[in-house]
Structure formats: C-alpha cells, structure tokens
Design an enzyme around this catalytic site. Structure first.
Site, short mmCIF file in Angstrom:
data_model
loop_
_atom_site.label_atom_id
_atom_site.label_comp_id
_atom_site.label_asym_id
_atom_site.label_seq_id
_atom_site.Cartn_x
_atom_site.Cartn_y
_atom_site.Cartn_z
CD GLU A 160 -69.05 60.36 -5.51
OE1 GLU A 160 -68.81 59.27 -4.97
OE2 GLU A 160 -68.21 60.98 -6.19
CB CYS A 188 -65.96 59.24 -3.30
SG CYS A 188 -64.18 59.31 -3.48
C1 LIG Z 1 -62.75 60.47 -8.02
S1 LIG Z 1 -61.83 60.44 -9.49
C2 LIG Z 1 -62.76 61.57 -10.46
C3 LIG Z 1 -62.57 61.47 -11.94
C4 LIG Z 1 -63.60 62.18 -12.79
N1 LIG Z 1 -64.00 63.45 -12.24
C5 LIG Z 1 -64.82 61.30 -13.03
O1 LIG Z 1 -65.85 61.53 -12.37
O2 LIG Z 1 -64.73 60.38 -13.83
C6 LIG Z 1 -60.41 61.31 -9.00
C7 LIG Z 1 -59.39 61.49 -10.08
O3 LIG Z 1 -58.36 62.32 -9.54
C8 LIG Z 1 -57.13 61.91 -10.09
N2 LIG Z 1 -56.08 62.48 -9.23
C9 LIG Z 1 -55.60 61.99 -8.07
N3 LIG Z 1 -54.72 62.86 -7.53
C10 LIG Z 1 -54.62 63.90 -8.37
C11 LIG Z 1 -53.89 65.11 -8.36
N4 LIG Z 1 -53.04 65.41 -7.39
N5 LIG Z 1 -54.05 65.96 -9.37
C12 LIG Z 1 -54.92 65.67 -10.38
N6 LIG Z 1 -55.64 64.54 -10.45
C13 LIG Z 1 -55.50 63.67 -9.46
C14 LIG Z 1 -57.24 60.41 -10.15
O4 LIG Z 1 -56.34 59.89 -11.09
C15 LIG Z 1 -58.70 60.24 -10.56
O5 LIG Z 1 -58.83 60.17 -11.97
#
Ligand SMILES: C[S@@+](CC[C@H](N)C(=O)[O-])C[C@H]1O[C@@H](n2cnc3c(N)ncnc32)[C@H](O)[C@@H]1O
Length: 591
Positions: A582, A546
C-alpha cells in the site's frame, strides 16, 4: 521408473503435539510423526537436501518410504499403502487431498529429486559447476516438455546454478546466468537486435520463486521466453542471512504469500525498493529523486494473524461427493491448493475455518450446492466475531471512529495497520509536510471513499468534507457511519469519482485550502478523473494506492502537467508475508 529408491531427504521438522512432524519442505511429503502408534521414523542426517530451500545451518534428514511401481502413470488408488502405519500412508493422505494433476506433478518431482539425490548420495554426481549441473544425470529420463515449450536456450528441466540479484514486484527472484559461448553466437544470428542483450554472456535472466537477493541457487527450467526463462527452485546453495523458515507449511506452493521465507524487515526493504523502481521505470522520475522521495516502509509488529478477511475458494464439485480442496490459487499454475489454516488470517478466522469447510460439504450432501459451480467463501472478522454472510452488517473501530458496513463490502483488512495509515493520510491532507506544511487545509474531497474511512476520520480537522464512491451501497454505509459518529460536516455522493469535479459544490471550494484524497482500486485512477483533477487544481493531493504500478503511471501524468511536485511517498506494509504494498504519495501544487 522402477529404479525409484526408497529414500528421500526430509529436511523440515516441526513440533506437532508430543512428537515431531517430518515432512519435505518442497513437496510437503509427510514422512510421519514420531511417536505415532506402530511407526517409528528412521531418520538419518544428510548434509544437504535437494528438495528444500534450507540446507545451510538447518539439518537435513532422510526418512524411509515404501517403493511403488511406475508412479507417474498411476492414479491415486494404486498408491494405497500396504500397511496402516507405513510412511506411504501419510503420503497417500496428502495425495488424496490433492487433485490428480498435482499428484502427477508431485510424483514426477519426487522421482526426479530422488534420482538426483541418490546420485548425490552415491557420490556419482560431480561437484556443482554450470556445466556439470546443467543437465539431468546421464541416463535418467527427463519428463517430456509441455506442448508449447520453447527449447532454447535451455532444454526442459535443465538444471542451472544462478545468483539472485533482485526481486520483481511480484516477489519473484531475478537471477542471471551465463549462456554457453557457442549457443550465444548461434542465437545471435537469429534474434532481433532488441533481444541481443539478453543473449550476451551473463545477461540471461531466469526468474525463480522463493529466493532472496544474494543467494546462489540451483533451479530447474520449465519455460523459456524470448528474453528470459522461468525455473523452479531446487536448492539454495548459498543462503541469505535474511532467510527464515516459513510459518506456513504450504508457503512454497500457495499463491497467497510470496515472502514467508524472508525476514519481515527485509521484506519491507524490498517493498520500499519496489516503489522506488516503479516510480523510476513507470513514473519517469530519476532514480536519485525517487530514492530521496520514498520513505522507509511503515509496518506493525503484527506480521502474522493480521488479516480480518479471508475469501477461500472451491472448484465445482461436479460428480464428487466431497469438496476436499478449499483454498487459494497455487503459485504459477491455475489450480487451487487446500488451505486448512492461514497464518496471515486472524486467529479467530482460523478457528472458524474448519466449521466453514465442514458446512460446505454438508450443503453439498444436502444438495444445496450447484455441482457445476465453484464458489468463494467469506470469513470476515469484526466486533461481532467471524461472520460468513456477505449481507450481514459488522462493525469495527478505527481510532475513535466506528464503522458499520456489510461483511462482503470493501473495508481495509489489516486492523493493526489502519490507525497509522489513517493518521498519515489525515495528517498529510490537513497539514502539509514538515517545515513547508502550513496545516491550514480546510476542505477535503475523498475520492473512491468506500464506507467513509478517510473522510470521516478527517472530519474533525476540516471545515467541510465530501466523499464520492461508485458503489451506492458503500455510500449508504458512509452516510450511516457519519450519523453513527455524530459527524455533520461530511457529505457523500454516489457516482464515479470524476463526477465530483463537474460543477456542483466542490467547484465552490477554495482551491488553495482544498486537499483531494484518492484511494482508487488496483487499476488506478481513470484518465478522465486525472484530467478533471488537474483542471480543478487543489493545493494538495494525497494518493493512497494498493497498486504502486498504476500509482506510478498516474504520478507521471500528474507530474507531466507541471502543476504538481511529488513531496513524499510512504509505503505501508498492510500485507506482511505477501508482495502487496500500500503506497501513499503526496503531491503539492507548484504555484
Ligand atoms: C481501495 S477501495 C478504497 C475505499 C476507502 N478509501 C477505504 O479505504 O475504505 C476503492 C474504492 O473505490 C471504489 N471505486 C471503484 N471505481 C470507482 C470509480 N470509478 N469512482 C468512484 N469509486 C470507485 C470501490 O467501490 C472501492 O470502494
């Protein structure tokens, strides 16, 4: 300003109930409603409207308002109308709902515009040229500049004509103007070499919101920087064929949407263009390769009323008995604008919004709200209807997979766009691309997996999948979602994404049969993550983002390794009317 005349051009009309609502497009001053008791709008056609964006092909009107004394220094109360049904009553209603600062700005803007318009109507204003429109009409005071205003190259509220050439990825128009010759030579003696180009004739950039490439606009400077200026849009002189009337009455003011004045097809052209430019400028890819690699933006027909989550804010009520502004940040200034309805949110959310707003004030009255704190409200639309409690579980189905998650947790919030986005990610992860695609990936690693959207959607196409996510609540949801859908080949790990490559199960995956899907937050992937990803070396990487700027930055790192090539990039229009993009990039290991 006692000389304030009592006419103001009104150029926007809307059908409201049985009558017409007439309001200024720019300041939203509502003249009134035709057919309202005791009030008749006196309308008179004008050729152009200095207030608004639409004047070519759209009729401008002027209506009558009641004059008032010295409005810029007056608090809202003296603006009370003399009689119940004057146009000023309608204006006062609008003003009442606006914080003081905004009122001052509004009144100041109105004063200035009225002066300009009066001059115009009286035929005193000369025909527009850069010279004769570049200053405020002689004899009329401009408001004092803000304290830190840099007076060069343009004085405060200097009016310019400028041609829009492009849009920034923040959705703002990039206009170029000439600087006067004597100013250029004077300035060149004082500027650093690096800035020289900005001062050269025809190179000075002015950023103007709500304009479209190709348009000639009149704008008013409010800030100068070293190499560019910022200005407000006053008038569109030559209108783009891609200009449309915004559906939302506060589209020019609310910071939520940047592109409501642009036809959605053209919004998508620019979204693609932004991805191309970011890959070129930040990703270090040459422009012809970027042009060939970035495909057309994919979108759906649901370009309004698509958002399934809305999070309006309100400021600390302090000593007020009522919270009258609940909404989003205004454009350009850090201040909230009241948003009683939002045309990009689902109809169900809009139906629920008045009740939510009322409830905030009931809670304030009952002493349940902390007066020193503002807050953000939640409206999540899912199978259960519209939910307001962050901790309430909601369900939604994407393709044939059911997802259950807490209303306040992350979940992609355009349900119309999701099926084709998911199809694309799963298809690319599994099958490779076009003729070169072998379709034989068997192992999937879903990094930043949230509640399991991509992993679970792909599960039937892969032998085994693992998702990793830092939010352990989301991981719990992903596990529960696997059980809910009878998926048995997915595992979920609660940890930071790079941890997936440190030993463990993923190291046993066949690299030539493994695809890693990445969907990080806007800040992109960490350097450590990219380092570990490169070390692991999966056959394919599908990077959903995003934040196309951070995606371009990470692309540079992946390509610089020499191990991967960028096969294609597809922008998805997940948020029509806004600047947000996106973007999905697909990488293939070279050997
Ligand atoms: C843009 S969302 C995407 C979630 C999923 N792919 C979806 O489409 O529903 C990004 C996700 O990355 C997680 N996140 C942020 N930093 C992270 C990290 N260092 N390691 C793993 N996950 C992380 C957030 O909690 C969030 O759920």
């Amino acid at each position: 300003m006692n000389a304030l005349r009592n006419t103001i051009p009104m150029e926007r009309q809307e059908k409201v109930g049985g009558g017409r609502k007439v309001q200024c497009r720019s300041c939203l001053w509502e003249v009134g409603r035709e057919g309202e008791e005791g009030y008749r709008i006196e309308l008179e056609k004008v050729e152009t409207c200095v207030l608004g964006e639409f004047h070519e092909g759209v009729e401008g009107f002027k209506g009558r308002i009641v004059p008032y004394e010295n409005p810029s220094s007056a608090p809202p109360t003296p603006l009370k109308p003399e009689s119940k049904s004057t146009p000023a009553l309608h204006a006062a209603k609008d003003i009442k709902q606006t914080p003081t600062l905004s009122l001052k700005q509004r009144v100041e803007m109105l004063e200035n515009f009225i002066v300009v318009q009066n001059k115009r109507l009286e035929g005193l204003e000369k025909k527009s040229t850069l010279q004769d429109t570049s200053t405020f009409p002689a004899g009329e005071p401009t408001p004092p500049p803000p304290k830190k205003f840099i007076p060069k190259p343009f004085p405060y509220h200097h009016i310019l004509e400028a041609r829009c050439e492009a849009l920034t990825n923040l959705g703002v128009g990039v206009c170029r103007v000439s600087l006067p010759d004597d100013y250029v030579s004077e300035s060149l003696q004082n500027v650093e070499e690096a800035d020289e180009e900005s001062y050269t004739k025809g190179k000075w950039v002015v950023f103007v919101p709500s304009v479209i490439p190709g348009e000639l606009v009149k704008c008013r400077v409010y800030r100068n920087y070293k190499g560019h200026s910022e200005a407000d849009l006053l008038e569109v002189i030559e209108r783009s064929e891609n200009r449309v009337e915004p559906k939302c009455r506060i589209a020019g003011e609310c910071g939520g949407c940047q592109y409501q004045h642009v036809d959605v097809g053209y919004q998508r052209v620019w979204k693609r263009q932004h991805v191309v430019e970011l890959l070129t400028k930040i990703g270090g890819i040459d422009s012809s390769t970027a042009e060939a690699t970035v495909k057309d933006t994919v979108g759906t027909d649901e370009v309004f009323h698509y958002r399934s989550k809305l999070t309006p804010h309100y400021d600390a009520p302090r000593d007020r008995s009522e919270i009258d502004v609940i909404g989003f940040q205004r454009k350009q200034i850090r201040q909230l604008i009241d948003v009683p309805e939002c045309v990009i949110a689902t109809k169900e959310i809009n139906e629920a919004l008045p009740g939510v707003r009322e409830r905030v004030n009931q809670r304030l009255e009952m002493g349940e709200l902390k007066k020193k704190k503002g807050a953000t409200l939640l409206l999540r639309h899912a199978d259960e209807g519209v939910v307001f409690d962050h901790n309430q579980y909601v369900t939604t189905t994407v393709k044939d997979i059911k997802f259950r998650f807490k209303a306040g947790n992350f979940f992609q919030n355009n349900p119309y766009m999701l099926p084709s986005m998911v199809n694309y990610v799963v298809g690319q992860a599994k099958g490779g691309i076009g003729e070169n695609g072998d379709g034989d990936m068997t192992h999937l690693v879903d990094c930043y997996c949230g509640s399991g959207l991509f992993c679970l959607s792909a599960s039937k196409d892969f032998e085994v999948c693992v998702g990793i996510e830092v939010n352990d609540k989301a991981v719990e949801e992903a596990r529960e979602n696997a059980a809910l859908n009878g998926v048995e080949n997915c595992e979920f790990v609660a940890a930071s994404a790079e941890q997936i490559f440190y030993g463990g199960q993923v190291q046993t995956y066949p690299k030539d049969k493994t695809c890693v899907v990445i969907d990080p937050p806007r800040k992109g992937a960490s350097e450590e993550f990219l380092e570990q990803l490169l070390k692991f070396g999966p056959k394919r990487i599908v990077y959903m983002s995003c934040g196309p700027d951070t995606q371009a930055r990470d692309t540079k790192i992946l390509l610089a390794s020499g191990a991967y090539e960028l096969r294609e990039v597809v922008p998805f229009d997940l948020f029509p009317q806004t600047r947000h993009i996106e973007s999905c990039a697909v990488f293939e290991r070279v050997n």
